[in-house]
Design an enzyme around this catalytic site. Structure first.
Site, PDB file in Angstrom:
ATOM      1  CG  ASP A   8      88.129   5.911  53.980  1.00 28.32           C
ATOM      2  OD1 ASP A   8      88.447   4.730  53.714  1.00 28.32           O
ATOM      3  OD2 ASP A   8      87.859   6.301  55.136  1.00 28.32           O
ATOM      4  CG  ASP A 130      81.759  -0.360  60.502  1.00 27.62           C
ATOM      5  OD1 ASP A 130      82.930  -0.752  60.461  1.00 27.62           O
ATOM      6  OD2 ASP A 130      81.080  -0.138  59.490  1.00 27.62           O
TER       7      ASP A 130
END
Length: 242
Positions: A8, A130
């Protein structure tokens, strides 16, 4: 089953968040290129890269050039997500060594752009789903459009998307371990190739994912557990399918 380490990125640095909260960030490296080189040495076959700057700014700020540099030297398949809102974003990301793009927000907020992307790049698209309390969250987990996650997955499947990364938001970055029944249920209900994301703590979680292979779970993303050294990537890789 395939092991997929995560990178990330915020401001060009390797970070991890807890439950996706941008004010709860830990920096692990100032040099993402070194991470790719390490994964090359390990023989990693696939790497998951999320551009968090793009996710949090709807693509207005991004780390795209850095990601292309990472993809160029990688020996792995590279998948990229974060802030992909327009057809042109997909086209641009895929221009330079990146193999697949993850879409979660675009199908909800920009359905016409999503249709264009599917018409051209269907086999290079992954559903990024998600999930929190039964619903899909989008826009870097900052919005809840009140869409039930199985319904969303079935819509993506019906558009021709074959693969989905499912992030269990309540466990993401928390090292709590995965909810195996949650992923089994999704795989059985959607008939898609499911990738586990969120909550991996140790090698026992990898073994659980491997057991889920018979239901259609094909891989697992490892983030904080690797960076915090609660799991050995070398050991995890040995459990991969050939």
């Amino acid at each position: 089953m395939i092991i997929i380490p995560a990178i990330d990125i915020i401001d060009g640095k390797v970070v991890r968040l807890k439950k996706g909260k941008k004010d709860d960030v830990t920096v692990y490296s100032d040099n993402p290129i070194e991470m790719i080189e390490y994964f090359n040495d390990l023989g990693i076959r696939r790497v998951h890269i999320v551009d968090l700057d793009a996710a949090f700014t709807a693509g207005k700020k991004n780390n795209r050039k850095l990601i292309w540099e990472m993809a160029k030297i990688s020996k792995s398949m590279i998948e990229v997500g974060g802030g992909v809102r327009r057809f042109e974003d997909v086209e641009e990301i895929l221009c330079c060594y990146v193999n697949k793009v993850i879409l979660g927000t675009m199908p909800v907020k920009e359905p016409e752009e999503f249709e264009r992307a599917v018409s051209v790049f269907k086999d290079k698209l992954i559903a990024g789903v998600d999930v929190e309390n039964g619903y899909v969250k989008i826009s870097g987990w900052q919005e809840n459009p009140k869409i039930e996650y199985i319904s969303f997955l079935l819509m993506m499947r019906d558009k021709g998307i074959k693969e989905a990364i499912i992030t269990d938001i309540t466990r993401d970055g928390m090292l709590k371990g995965i909810d195996a029944e949650f992923y089994k249920d999704i795989a059985l209900k959607t008939d898609m190739d499911i990738i586990v994301s969120g909550g991996v703590r140790d090698i026992n979680d990898i073994k659980k994912v491997k057991e889920l292979g018979k239901f259609g779970v094909v891989g697992v993303i490892i983030g904080r557990a690797f960076y915090e050294k609660t799991i050995s990537l070398e050991e995890a890789v040995r459990l991969q399918d050939d």
